[in-house]
Design an enzyme around this catalytic site. Sequence first.
Site, PDB file in Angstrom:
ATOM      1  N   TRP A 116      30.893  41.978  36.466  1.00 15.82           N
ATOM      2  CA  TRP A 116      30.001  40.857  35.799  1.00 15.82           C
ATOM      3  C   TRP A 116      29.233  40.911  36.897  1.00 15.82           C
ATOM      4  O   TRP A 116      29.429  40.656  38.339  1.00 15.82           O
ATOM      5  CB  TRP A 116      30.444  40.017  35.008  1.00 15.82           C
ATOM      6  CG  TRP A 116      30.978  38.594  35.889  1.00 15.82           C
ATOM      7  CD1 TRP A 116      30.354  37.392  35.869  1.00 15.82           C
ATOM      8  CD2 TRP A 116      32.372  38.510  36.387  1.00 15.82           C
ATOM      9  NE1 TRP A 116      31.416  36.607  36.449  1.00 15.82           N
ATOM     10  CE2 TRP A 116      32.306  37.155  36.938  1.00 15.82           C
ATOM     11  CE3 TRP A 116      33.391  39.423  36.578  1.00 15.82           C
ATOM     12  CZ2 TRP A 116      33.544  36.860  37.434  1.00 15.82           C
ATOM     13  CZ3 TRP A 116      34.644  38.843  37.114  1.00 15.82           C
ATOM     14  CH2 TRP A 116      34.453  37.637  37.692  1.00 15.82           C
TER      15      TRP A 116
ATOM     16  N   ASP B 275      36.376  41.887  40.432  1.00 17.87           N
ATOM     17  CA  ASP B 275      38.014  41.815  40.364  1.00 17.87           C
ATOM     18  C   ASP B 275      38.618  42.671  41.111  1.00 17.87           C
ATOM     19  O   ASP B 275      38.305  43.825  40.967  1.00 17.87           O
ATOM     20  CB  ASP B 275      38.235  41.944  38.726  1.00 17.87           C
ATOM     21  CG  ASP B 275      37.806  40.521  37.961  1.00 17.87           C
ATOM     22  OD1 ASP B 275      37.308  39.684  38.586  1.00 17.87           O
ATOM     23  OD2 ASP B 275      37.788  40.823  36.695  1.00 17.87           O
TER      24      ASP B 275
END
Lengths: 181, 181, 384, 384
Positions: free
Chosen positions: A109, A128
Site C-alpha cells: 500500500w 510488509d
Amino acid sequence: MKKFDADGLGESLLRGFAGRTSRRSLLSKLGLALVAAPAFPLLPVSRANAAKPDRSPEGKTAFARAAQTKDDTECNYWRYCAIDGALCSCCGGGIHSCPAGAQPSPVSWVGTCINPDDGKAYLIAYRDCCGKPLCNHCFCDNADRETQIYTPQLNNDIIWCFGTDSMQYHCSTAVLVGAAQ
Amino acid sequence: MKKFDADGLGESLLRGFAGRTSRRSLLSKLGLALVAAPAFPLLPVSRANAAKPDRSPEGKTAFARAAQTKDDTECNYWRYCAIDGALCSCCGGGIHSCPAGAQPSPVSWVGTCINPDDGKAYLIAYRDCCGKPLCNHCFCDNADRETQIYTPQLNNDIIWCFGTDSMQYHCSTAVLVGAAQ
Amino acid sequence: MTLAAARVLSSLTILALMTASSAVRAQEGETSEVSKMEPPKPEWVFVRGGFGSEGTSIYDTKTGKMKGMVNTSASSDMALDPTGKFYYVSETIWTKGNRGTRQDMVAVYDAIDLKLQADINIPDRLLVGERKQNFIISDDGKWGFVYNMSPASSVNVVDLTKRKFVKAIELPGCAALMPNPAVGFSALCSDGSLATVTVGGAKPVITHSAPFFSATGDPIFENFQYDKAKQQTVMMSYTGLIYTATLGATPTVAQPYSIQAAAGYAAADTKPLAVDWYPGGRQPMALHRPSGELYVLMHMGEYWSHKAAGEEIWVLDTTSRKVVRRFPLKIPAAHIEVTQGAEPMIFLNEEEGGNGIILDGKTGKEEHKIERAGGGMAYTMPAS
Amino acid sequence: MTLAAARVLSSLTILALMTASSAVRAQEGETSEVSKMEPPKPEWVFVRGGFGSEGTSIYDTKTGKMKGMVNTSASSDMALDPTGKFYYVSETIWTKGNRGTRQDMVAVYDAIDLKLQADINIPDRLLVGERKQNFIISDDGKWGFVYNMSPASSVNVVDLTKRKFVKAIELPGCAALMPNPAVGFSALCSDGSLATVTVGGAKPVITHSAPFFSATGDPIFENFQYDKAKQQTVMMSYTGLIYTATLGATPTVAQPYSIQAAAGYAAADTKPLAVDWYPGGRQPMALHRPSGELYVLMHMGEYWSHKAAGEEIWVLDTTSRKVVRRFPLKIPAAHIEVTQGAEPMIFLNEEEGGNGIILDGKTGKEEHKIERAGGGMAYTMPAS
C-alpha cells in the site's frame, strides 16, 4: 505454498487492458502494485457531494504537523503517516530493510507523507516484511489518506504479503518512492 | 493427526511388565494414565537426605488454608490446588465438563487437594479440554505437590491432550477421583 | 525478493510508467533490502514469546535493541548450535492448525540469514510449556536429542550433520536432558537417580546413578545448568539444595548444600507452615560459567511455591558456596538468564507488564527495559 | 471422548486397580463430560481474539458469562448462519504454519456441539485484519460469498447446502460485500458506486449504481449495517455522512445526512486544520435493527482520524435523523456491537486494558465487565 503468479498477473492485466475492463478498473487492479506511482491521484474519482480535500503540502494533517525526521523507531517519523503495524526499524531491520530472514512484499500500500524538513509531499511504499512471526515492538497505526479495501492500495489493514514465500506478517517498512506531484 | 494408540500402549505396558523394565519404571509409565490412582504414594521413592514431608490433611499448604468450596470460577477453589491453565468453569464448561466442542483428555496429571469442609484429602484428575484455541479466562497456576517432567503425572506444564483428536489446549477441569488414603 | 517477485515488480514498473510516467521521479526511489545477522554473540539474549506465542526475539543486552527473530512456532523448543552456525527448532505442526496430520520435525535455520535450511522429520515429541531440557545439542554440535512422551518416555536422536533422524531410545521414568560428552546424554529420573545413556553403540545402554534426591518430596528443577568446560551440571531443588553432577560414563553427584545456608540463613525445608526464602519461577536460575556464579530468583513463601516469581536475585558463588550479592527486584520476575561474557548481563522477564529488564550482573543496576520483550524462556549463547 | 480413548481409560483403570485397588474409593469418582450449546441467541455477543489471535468467544450479554468458543484461526473470517444451525469460518491455513502448502476453506461448525462438520475448499481469499464484509451469508443461509484479492479482486461463491465451492466471480475495483436477496450480493467500489452482482445465471452480471461517494476523499466505512427485514444497508462515511441504500436488482441510495447535524452541530468535513466530532474505530458502528437506532463510536479530532477509538457513543435514530442519546465512555473503545432483542445491549472493546464492556443500550449503564474478552470484531445474531 501458493507462489505469486507473475505470468498469471501479467495475463490478467493484459486481458483487462485489451478487453471489457474499463480503464478505471484496470487502474484499480494496477494500483495494487503501483509502488512506483501515486495511486490515488490517478483514480478518476467522481465526487458527488464533497469538496475536494486540500492535499497540498500546506494542508497538513495532525500527523504531519507533529512529524519528525530524526528517529525512525518512533511512530511519528514522517514517513509513517499511513503505516499500520510493527516498525521493522525496531525489529532488527530498517526503514527500508526487512529483518534477517523476512522477505519484503513486492507489492504494497502507499501513502503520501510530508517531509517537515522541506515541506514537500513524498510517495511512500509501505512494504510488509513477511515470513516470520509478528514482531512485538513499535506498533503504529497512522491513517493519513488511508481508505477501505475497495481502494486496496490505500488500505493498511490488508496483509501485504503477496508474492512472498510466506504470508506471515512480521513488520512494515516505509520505502521512499519519490516526490509526489 | 496422530491418534492415541491404545493397543500400542497396552502392548508397551505388557512388555514392560513382563520384561526388563523394573517395577519402578512400569509404575512410572502407568502413572501417566493413572487417573484412578494416587500416583505419588505408589512411587517407591528413595529418600537420600530429606525428611518425609507431612502430607497429612493437617499439613496444610498455603493454598489449602485459603481454599473455598463455593465458587469453582476462582483460582482458590479447593480442587484447584495443582491446576495450571484456564478454568473450564469460566469458558462455558464446568468443574468436570469441557466447553462444547472441546474434548477431555483421557489421561491427566493429578493432584491431592484438601476439602476444607471435611478436612480430608482427595485425589483430583486435572483433565485438559482439547481441540479449541486457548480460552483466555481465569488463568490459575497452583502448584501443591507439583513436580517436574521426570514425574510427568504430577507435572502441570505438560499439554495433557494425549488421545484426543486435537492437541490444542483450551482449558482445564478438576475431576474428583476419590478420597486419597 | 524472489526472482518471480522481481519480475513482477519490473513488469509492473513498466506498466506504471506507461500510465503514470510523470507522476514520480523514480531516481529518488529506495530499494527494499534484507538485513543479515552476525553469528550469535555472547552478549545476545534470545527470548521466547511465552505459552502459545510464536517467535523468539534476539536482543543485544549491551544496547537493549532487537537484532532479529528466530521462527519458533508455539509449543516448539529452540536450541542454539554451540558452533554458532544454526538455530534449531524442534516443533510440532498440524497440517490444518489444530487439526489434520501431525508433523514433528527439527527445523534448521541459518544463523546469518535466518532462512530455513531444512526440516528434519522426527517421530514425535512432548508438547509442554517451554523447556530447554527437552531439546539439547551435543557440545560438538553434531547431535540433537529431542525428548518425547507419548505418553511413554523416549528420546529421539538426530544426526545434525546428515540432517536425519537416527533412532529413538526408550527412557522410562526419566526426563530433563543434559549433554554428556563422554557417552551421549544424561537425564533426571523419578526414582531420584541420574540416568546416563550411551548412544553410540548398536544398542543404547542406560545406567543409573544411586538415587540422590526425592522426585516428589524435594524435586530438582529441570532448569539445571550444564557447564561444558567443566563437564558439570549445577542443579537446584525446590528447597534450595544445590547439587553438582560431574558428568562422564559414570557421573558422580557431590553432597548438596543449601543456598539459604550460603546466605547465612538456616537451610529451608519441605515442612508445611514454615516461611523461608525459596527459589522459584519458570526459569529460576542461570549460571555464569566463567565465574561459577549462579543467579537465582528467590522469593519469600512456603514450600510448594516453586513457580512463584522471584523478588530478589541471589548470586551464589559456587566455589566459595556463599551468596555474594543480592539484588531486590522492583517487579517480580519468573525467568532469569545471564550472558556468558566477562561482563555478565542479567535478563529478566517481569511477571506483570510483560517487560524485559537487563541488569548489570555485577552491580544489579538496570541498564535497559524492553517493552513486550517476550514472556517466555530466555537463552544465551554458551561460552565457546 | 473417542472410543479409542475410552478403551484406554478402561484398560488402564483395570491396571490401576490391579496395583492400587485400595488407594481410591472409585465409586466417588466423577466422569468427564462435554457441554452442549443452545442455538445462538439474540442476547449473545461473539468476540474475535484480535489480530493474530485465534478463537471467537461467545458471551451472554445478560450475565457477562462465557458460553463457548468458535474455532476461528488467525486471519479467518467468521459468519453466523442466519438460520442458527452453523457457524462458518472462512480461513487460510498453511500445512506447516507459516510455510508449506496453502489451503483456503470454509469450515462448518455445528451450532449445538461446536464440532467441525466439514471443510469446504475454496480457491483463495484475502488476508486482512478482521472484516465482516469479506465473508457474508445470504439471508436464507444457503450461499456464502467469500471476498478474494490475490491481488485481483473477486468473490468465491459457496453452496452451503451442498457444501461445495461453485464459482469465482471477478469483481474489479469493488469490495465490502452485503447480501442482496433479490440477486446475490452488492459491494462498494473505488469509483464511488455500489456494484450489484446477479449470481444465479449462467454468467454473473455486474451492474453499477451512479457514483455517490468519494472512495478516497470521504470513504464509506466497510462496517456498514445490512438490515434484512428492510432490505436496506445503513452506511457511514469518514466525515459522518449517513447513506441508506435500498437493495434490489437496481439499488437506490438516498441523499446522505450528517450525524453531527443530527446532534445539533455543523456537519463535519474533510478540510485540514478543523476540529470536529468524527466517527472512528475498527468497528465504528452497530445498528439496532428493530428500532432503527444506530450506535456510533465518536471522538473529537481532525479528519483522517477514522481509526481513532470512540470517546462517546452517539445513538442516532435513523427515522427521525436525530441523535437521541450520547454516552461518554470511561475508556475509549474501538469496537462496538449491539444485540438485536427488544432490550438492546451494547458490547464495547476497550482500547486500553483489553476488557469487554457491556452497557445497557437504553441507559448506557455499565452492566458487565469481561476481562480479556477478546480484542477483535464483535458479532451479534441478526434478528430472525
